[in-house]
Design a protein around this motif. Sequence first.
Motif, mmCIF file in Angstrom:
data_model
loop_
_atom_site.group_PDB
_atom_site.id
_atom_site.type_symbol
_atom_site.label_atom_id
_atom_site.label_comp_id
_atom_site.label_asym_id
_atom_site.label_seq_id
_atom_site.Cartn_x
_atom_site.Cartn_y
_atom_site.Cartn_z
ATOM 1 N N ALA A 79 -3.696 1.967 9.447
ATOM 2 C CA ALA A 79 -2.524 2.459 8.948
ATOM 3 C C ALA A 79 -1.258 2.156 9.309
ATOM 4 C CB ALA A 79 -2.567 3.984 8.922
ATOM 5 N N TYR A 80 -1.108 2.099 10.689
ATOM 6 C CA TYR A 80 0.341 1.513 11.412
ATOM 7 C C TYR A 80 0.532 0.277 10.909
ATOM 8 C CZ TYR A 80 3.379 0.276 14.968
ATOM 9 O OH TYR A 80 4.521 -0.043 15.623
ATOM 10 N N ASN A 116 1.463 -0.121 7.067
ATOM 11 C CA ASN A 116 2.524 0.249 6.761
ATOM 12 C C ASN A 116 3.621 -0.713 7.582
ATOM 13 O OD1 ASN A 116 4.570 2.424 6.012
ATOM 14 N ND2 ASN A 116 4.945 2.496 8.258
ATOM 15 N N LYS A 117 3.460 -1.146 8.632
ATOM 16 C CA LYS A 117 4.299 -1.954 9.189
ATOM 17 C C LYS A 117 4.767 -3.349 8.620
ATOM 18 C CE LYS A 117 6.699 -2.478 13.160
ATOM 19 N NZ LYS A 117 7.581 -1.555 13.877
ATOM 20 N N PRO A 175 3.075 0.914 1.914
ATOM 21 C CA PRO A 175 3.351 2.146 2.285
ATOM 22 C C PRO A 175 2.051 3.347 1.982
ATOM 23 C CG PRO A 175 4.296 1.749 0.097
ATOM 24 C CD PRO A 175 3.689 0.608 0.721
ATOM 25 N N LYS A 234 0.585 5.563 4.557
ATOM 26 C CA LYS A 234 1.736 6.566 5.088
ATOM 27 C C LYS A 234 2.155 7.744 4.008
ATOM 28 C CE LYS A 234 6.574 6.666 6.710
ATOM 29 N NZ LYS A 234 7.615 5.803 6.972
ATOM 30 N N GLY A 247 -0.457 10.299 4.439
ATOM 31 C CA GLY A 247 -0.469 10.967 5.615
ATOM 32 C C GLY A 247 -1.210 10.335 6.869
ATOM 33 N N ARG A 248 -1.559 8.875 6.708
ATOM 34 C CA ARG A 248 -2.447 8.447 7.506
ATOM 35 C C ARG A 248 -2.097 7.806 8.861
ATOM 36 N NH1 ARG A 248 -7.713 7.875 5.248
ATOM 37 N NH2 ARG A 248 -8.173 7.835 7.366
ATOM 38 N N VAL A 249 -0.655 7.592 8.947
ATOM 39 C CA VAL A 249 0.157 7.018 10.147
ATOM 40 C C VAL A 249 0.110 8.127 11.131
ATOM 41 C CG1 VAL A 249 1.662 5.706 10.931
ATOM 42 C CG2 VAL A 249 0.976 5.431 8.486
ATOM 43 N N THR A 250 -1.076 8.601 11.660
ATOM 44 C CA THR A 250 -0.783 9.632 12.484
ATOM 45 C C THR A 250 -2.062 9.485 13.449
ATOM 46 O OG1 THR A 250 -0.916 12.282 12.872
ATOM 47 C CG2 THR A 250 -2.098 11.045 11.025
#
Length: 226
Positions: free
Chosen positions: A34-35, A38-39, A43, A46, A49-52
Amino acid sequence: MDFLNKILSVPLEQLPFYLVVLVIAFTVHEFSHAYFANKFGDPTAKLLGRVTLNPAVHFDLLGIILLLIAGFGWARPVPVNRDNFKSPRLMGVVVSAAGPLSNFFLAVIGTFIYSLLISTGVLASISNEKLLEAIMMFFQLFGLMNFFLFLFNLIPLPPLDGYRIVEDLVPRRVRGKLQQVEQWSVFIFLLILFIPVLQRYTISPLYQLARDLYYHFMQVFLHILS
């Protein structure tokens, strides 16, 4: 207790350690996908809510139950829209590889910490036998499981990351042919997991290789720290 021991693929006394290790391994694995997605400009993860690093967001209940009963399972896959990447194929490879590589780095870090505890005499100073056994079991499982997840996820069969990496690396015409037989590849993957004879020549060697990697890094770190 006897009933649970019969249906679980891991010894009951090791179950809490397996769960903790898998929570960490699966969470970091999916977070890494996910990170980087998104990077690189997608998106999708993100927005969901998965960039966590919150484990609850990444876990699939059925996948965890099957992992404990059948010895294999899964986390909730991170949705990725490669069309949002500037270089869809290159960035797709990085996003797919991020998950397995995160498990590799977790394994190396965990093995280093365990080696450090041994070389500095911290483990030898623990007089509580149960506490000592718990610490040793956790770090051994942490290293072995993460090395195994690193190798396992690189198998080039859907739905694993190795297949997505191959899919992005091969020419478009080959990619089209892969997608045509993708549905059958899933059945092959399931046969490998369920048929003992096939496991012997696929999954079992991966377990052995994971052990070899673990003991190799242990020896290297213990030598460096001695």
